[in-house]
Design a protein around this motif. Sequence first.
Motif, PDB file in Angstrom:
ATOM      1  N   ASP A 182      99.346   5.140  31.509  1.00 15.34           N
ATOM      2  CA  ASP A 182      98.611   6.303  31.190  1.00 15.34           C
ATOM      3  C   ASP A 182      98.825   7.348  32.342  1.00 15.34           C
ATOM      4  OD1 ASP A 182      96.995   7.366  29.000  1.00 15.34           O
ATOM      5  OD2 ASP A 182      95.757   7.991  30.808  1.00 15.34           O
ATOM      6  N   LEU A 183      98.448   6.941  33.592  1.00 14.15           N
ATOM      7  CA  LEU A 183      98.423   7.963  34.710  1.00 14.15           C
ATOM      8  C   LEU A 183      99.926   8.363  34.935  1.00 14.15           C
ATOM      9  CD1 LEU A 183      96.017   6.080  37.057  1.00 14.15           C
ATOM     10  CD2 LEU A 183      95.863   8.298  36.361  1.00 14.15           C
TER      11      LEU A 183
ATOM     12  N   ILE B 156      91.016   2.126  16.775  1.00  8.69           N
ATOM     13  CA  ILE B 156      92.203   1.657  16.861  1.00  8.69           C
ATOM     14  C   ILE B 156      92.336   0.853  18.441  1.00  8.69           C
ATOM     15  CG2 ILE B 156      94.666   1.807  17.150  1.00  8.69           C
ATOM     16  CD1 ILE B 156      93.513   2.196  14.162  1.00  8.69           C
ATOM     17  N   LEU B 157      91.816   1.497  19.456  1.00  7.97           N
ATOM     18  CA  LEU B 157      91.971   1.108  20.692  1.00  7.97           C
ATOM     19  C   LEU B 157      91.163  -0.094  21.109  1.00  7.97           C
ATOM     20  CD1 LEU B 157      93.095   1.223  23.578  1.00  7.97           C
ATOM     21  CD2 LEU B 157      91.232   2.928  24.179  1.00  7.97           C
ATOM     22  N   PRO B 158      89.817  -0.358  20.774  1.00  6.26           N
ATOM     23  CA  PRO B 158      88.928  -1.522  20.849  1.00  6.26           C
ATOM     24  C   PRO B 158      89.640  -2.370  20.068  1.00  6.26           C
ATOM     25  CG  PRO B 158      87.830   0.306  19.853  1.00  6.26           C
ATOM     26  CD  PRO B 158      88.954   0.829  20.441  1.00  6.26           C
ATOM     27  N   LEU B 159      89.895  -2.273  18.781  1.00  6.52           N
ATOM     28  CA  LEU B 159      90.732  -3.219  17.788  1.00  6.52           C
ATOM     29  C   LEU B 159      91.689  -3.970  18.602  1.00  6.52           C
ATOM     30  CD1 LEU B 159      90.207  -4.434  14.977  1.00  6.52           C
ATOM     31  CD2 LEU B 159      91.700  -2.617  14.143  1.00  6.52           C
ATOM     32  N   SER B 160      92.611  -2.913  18.853  1.00  6.90           N
ATOM     33  CA  SER B 160      93.910  -3.670  19.347  1.00  6.90           C
ATOM     34  C   SER B 160      93.547  -4.563  20.938  1.00  6.90           C
ATOM     35  CB  SER B 160      94.731  -2.503  20.266  1.00  6.90           C
ATOM     36  OG  SER B 160      95.143  -1.597  19.144  1.00  6.90           O
ATOM     37  N   MET B 161      92.340  -4.214  21.438  1.00  6.69           N
ATOM     38  CA  MET B 161      91.881  -5.021  22.688  1.00  6.69           C
ATOM     39  C   MET B 161      91.260  -6.279  22.172  1.00  6.69           C
ATOM     40  SD  MET B 161      90.702  -2.273  25.140  1.00  6.69           S
ATOM     41  CE  MET B 161      90.879  -3.130  26.657  1.00  6.69           C
ATOM     42  N   VAL B 162      91.022  -6.247  21.071  1.00  4.58           N
ATOM     43  CA  VAL B 162      90.452  -7.585  20.431  1.00  4.58           C
ATOM     44  C   VAL B 162      91.643  -8.659  19.772  1.00  4.58           C
ATOM     45  CG1 VAL B 162      89.013  -8.712  18.719  1.00  4.58           C
ATOM     46  CG2 VAL B 162      88.048  -6.747  19.998  1.00  4.58           C
TER      47      VAL B 162
ATOM     48  N   GLN C  30      91.274   5.388  29.456  1.00  3.67           N
ATOM     49  CA  GLN C  30      91.709   5.439  28.154  1.00  3.67           C
ATOM     50  C   GLN C  30      92.326   6.868  27.939  1.00  3.67           C
ATOM     51  OE1 GLN C  30      88.172   4.638  28.494  1.00  3.67           O
ATOM     52  NE2 GLN C  30      88.914   2.431  28.136  1.00  3.67           N
ATOM     53  N   ASN C  31      92.305   7.376  26.850  1.00  5.53           N
ATOM     54  CA  ASN C  31      93.255   8.680  26.823  1.00  5.53           C
ATOM     55  C   ASN C  31      92.797   9.671  27.426  1.00  5.53           C
ATOM     56  OD1 ASN C  31      91.126   8.298  25.435  1.00  5.53           O
ATOM     57  ND2 ASN C  31      91.760   9.306  23.603  1.00  5.53           N
TER      58      ASN C  31
ATOM     59  N   ASN D 222     100.043   3.457  23.425  1.00  5.42           N
ATOM     60  CA  ASN D 222     100.241   4.199  22.223  1.00  5.42           C
ATOM     61  C   ASN D 222      99.029   4.287  21.390  1.00  5.42           C
ATOM     62  OD1 ASN D 222     102.935   5.029  22.404  1.00  5.42           O
ATOM     63  ND2 ASN D 222     103.591   2.696  22.063  1.00  5.42           N
ATOM     64  N   ALA D 223      98.185   3.390  21.448  1.00  6.85           N
ATOM     65  CA  ALA D 223      97.085   3.230  20.677  1.00  6.85           C
ATOM     66  C   ALA D 223      95.989   4.265  21.185  1.00  6.85           C
ATOM     67  CB  ALA D 223      96.410   1.892  20.533  1.00  6.85           C
TER      68      ALA D 223
END
Length: 893
Positions: A434-435, A262-268, A5-6, A252-253
Motif C-alpha cells: 500500500d505504501l 470485504i477487508l476484515p472478511l478477507s483477513m478471516v 488499510q486504504n 486489492n480488498a
Amino acid sequence: MDNNQNRNETGRLRALSVSHEHTPLLLPTHHHHHHDDDPDSKRSQLPTGNMNTRQETTQKSVNLLYAAVYAVVNVIISAPGLYGYAAVIFNHPIFRDHMNALSKLVIFSSMIHQLSFTLFSTMPFAIGTVQDAGLIFLSSMANTIADEMLSDGASEAAILSTTLVLLPLGTALLGVILIALGKFKLANAVSYLPMPVVGGYLAFIGYFCVQAGVALCISHPLVAFSDWTLVFTRHNLLLAVPGLLAGLVLTNAARRATNEAILPLSMVVIPAFFYLVIYMTGVGLDGARQNGWVGEVSPPVPVTDLFQLVDFTLVRWDLVQSIGWTWVGMVFVVSFASCLDVAAISMDKGEALDTNRELATVGIGNLMSGLTFGFTGSYIFSQTIFTYRTGVHTRIIGCMIMVMFLYIVISPINILEIAPLFFLGSTLIFIGYDLLYEWFIQIRDRVLLSEYATIWGTFVAIQVVGVDFGIVVGVLVAIVDNVVTTAQATTVKQTHKRSRAVWTPAEYKILQDHGYNSKSPLILSLEISGPIFFGSSLALFDTMINYLGIDAAAASPSGPAPGTPADFRSPHTSSALLMVPRTPTRALGKAPVSILPRFCVLDFSQVSSMDASAARTCFLQFALLCSKKGIVVCASCLTPRMQWMLRSHDVAFDEDEEETMKAKIHAPPGPRQSRPNFACDRLLLFPTVHEALEFCEDGLLHQMIVKRESTTLLCDGPEILKLSEAIARFLDAPSDEKHTLSHIDGLRYHEELEFKAGEKIFAKGSHPFAWFVVLQGTVASDVGNARAIYKHRQRTVSGAGLVRVEQKSIGKGGPAVVATTWRPCNIFGYTDMFIDRPRTYSAVATQDGTKVARITKSHMNEMALDSELSALVYRALLRASILDLQNCTCDDV
C-alpha cells in the motif's frame, strides 16, 4: 500516519447500511385531565411508559451490539499488523527468543494509546494504536543498541533491558514534545519537513514492511539487501509466495472493494482456508509447524513477566547519545504524519478539527505509552474513518477494543504458535504494498517531476546511508529543488508606465518621441517579480542588460567609472575562471536597441525578498556597467529591508549623497554634451515608480532642452490652481475649452477642501460619494493589499542584531507604505465612485496646505445640465482612466 488499510482512499469508503441511528417513531402521548385518584387514569398511563422504557432498552442493546461488532472488526484488522510491527521493531536476531513477550508488549502499548484517544480525543470514534510512522526509527535505535552492546560483550538481558528502557523513554519524550507543540499551537512547525522527504521515508517503510513480512514468512531475518538471496531457496520461496499473494489480495480488498466488510472478511478467510487445508490433507498443526508454516512452541508469558523483562541496573544510559539523532528524526516524522492523519480525518468528515489539540492528544498517548514501556503511536486514519462512517459515534467501541487487546496480552495462548506465519507476514506485506503503491505510483499525478525525484532520492539515500542521514540527504535534495524552482520564478519584463506629471505640449512631445519611443526609448522601465537571491541573480543580471541593449562582454574599454572595479567581476571571488566575461542570454523577443537608454527604472513592487549575494553580484554590477554607458538607474518600491541591503553594500547612495546626485542629474549638460559628464555609479531610490519616472522625465527634459528652467512642471508652483485651470492643463485644452471649463469654478459644481500633512482625505472602506482633483500640494495613497504591507513591516536583523530602518514617507504625513502619489492637476478617487464600491485605499495629504477639489455625485448631476462642460469633465476622467490603466496601478485605480 496510518497505512494499515486504504490510506488516502477515503473517497472509496462507503457507510454501512445500518439504520441504528434512527430511533423507532413513537406515537405521542395524549394528555387528558383526570383526577389524581382516578384509577382508570393511572391504568391508562402505565402501558405507554412501559412501552417507552422497553423501546429505549432495546435501542441501547442494539447500539451495544453494533459497537461490539465494530470493535471486533477493528481488532481483526489491527491485531495481526501489531504482531508484524513487533517483528519490525525487534528484527535483530538477539530478540528472536523473546518475540512472544515483545509482541504482547506492542499490543499492550496499543491498548494504552487507545485509552488516551478514548479519554481525550474530541472524536468519540477515534482509533489509535502503535503505528507505522515511527517503526523504522524504533527499529534503527533497537539495532544500534544491540550492535553496540554486543560489540562490548554485553549479556542478552542487558541488551533487552536497555532497549526496553531507552525506546519507551524516547516515546515518552516524543509525547512531551507533541503536547508542547499542541499546547503552544505550533503544529505548523512540523511542516518544515518537506512532503517529498516524508514520502520517500514512507516508501522506505513500505519496502521495509515487505522485507519484514517476508522474513516473518520464512522465519529468518532479512536485514541487508543481499539477504534477499535467502528467499530464493526452494523451501523459503514456498513459504514466502503465499504471504506475497495474500498481501496482494488484502491490498486489492482495501483499494477496490466497495464494501468495508470485504477487508476484515478477507483477513478471516485467509487463515481459515489455511486451517481447512492442513486438516483436510492430514498435515495438522504439528506438521505445519515442522514445515515452517507456524511458529515454534514457546512457554506462555504471564502478563506479570512483561514488566520483569527490564532490569534497571543493567541499562546502558550512555547509549542515549548514540540514538539521539535518530530520535530527533522520529519526532519530526511522527509529528508530521500525525498532522497529516488529523487533516485527512477532517477532510473526510467535512468538519474542521483543531490540529493542535489533536496533536496534543497524540502526545498524551505517547507519554502514557512510554511510561508503561510502550512505543510510538497515533491515530489510525483508516480505522477511525471506518468507525466514523458506521454511524456508531460512541466511546464504547474504544473501550471494547481495549478489553480485547488486554485479553490478548493476558491470554496464555501464543498467537505465533497457532497463526500461519505467512498470514501474519501478509499483513506487513499488505502495508508495504500500500505504501509503495501510494508513494511510487499514485503520487505521480500529484507532484512535480522534481518532487517525485526527491521522493526517490530520499528512498535510495535511506537505503544507502541509513534513516538519519538519508532524511538529511532528502532534505538537502528538496532544498536544492526549491532553490532551482524559486530561481526560475524570478522574472523581468519591460513595462510602459509613465509618471503622473503634467507637462507642456512641447515637453510631452519630446517625452513621447524620445523618452518613450517604441523602438529606442531613452527611459526604460523594467518590472522585476519574485525573490531575488544567489540562485537567480546572475540570470537576472543577464536579462536586464539585454533589455538595455548592452553586452557585458562588449563593455567600453575606456575603463570603469572612477572608484569602481574594472571588469565588474563578482565581489565574492577572484578566481581566474570567473574573470572570463560571460556571454549573456538574449532576452526573449528583445532585439538590440540602436540607442542606449539614458534612464532605467527598476520596479521592485513585485519582489518578495533580496539577499546580499543578489545585491552585490547583480545590482552592484548592473549599476557600474550602466554608469560606464552613461545610464542612470533608479530603483522604486523597495521595502525597508531591501533599502538597507542596497545601501549597506554601497549599491545605493546614502540619503545625503542621493540628493546631491539627483541635483547634478537635473543640471543642464554642457553645449556639446548629450549625457552628463559625471558617473552615477549607484542606484537612486524612490518610494514609488511614478516618482522615479517623473524624476527621469524631468532629467531627460533638462538634458534635451538646454535653456530649460530648473522646475517647469506645468502644474508646479506656489500658487493655488483653480479647478478649471487644473483640468485645462490636464487636458492641454485650447482657449475655447478653457472658457467652457471656467464655468466649473463656481461652488455650484464642486467644493474645495484644505488639509494639513497627515490628514486623511478619505479612508479605506468609506462610502465613495465623490472624486477629487489636486489643486495644491501632494496626496498619497497607501498600499491596499496585506502582502505588500507585510513586506514593508518585516524586521531587519543583521548579524550584529536588530537594524532600525526608517521607511521614508512622502512628505510629512504620508503613509509609510505608499502605492502612488498625486500632484497638482492629478485626478483620483473616481473609480470607486462610479462603480459604487467602498474605498479600496486611503488617501492622505502629505503637505501642509494641501488643497483638493471634491466633486460629488450631486455635483455631477447638476453639471449634466451643461452638456459642453460635462463633456470636458468626462474627457478628463477618461484620460485619467487611460493613464491609470497604462500604469497598471491596481492598488489605487
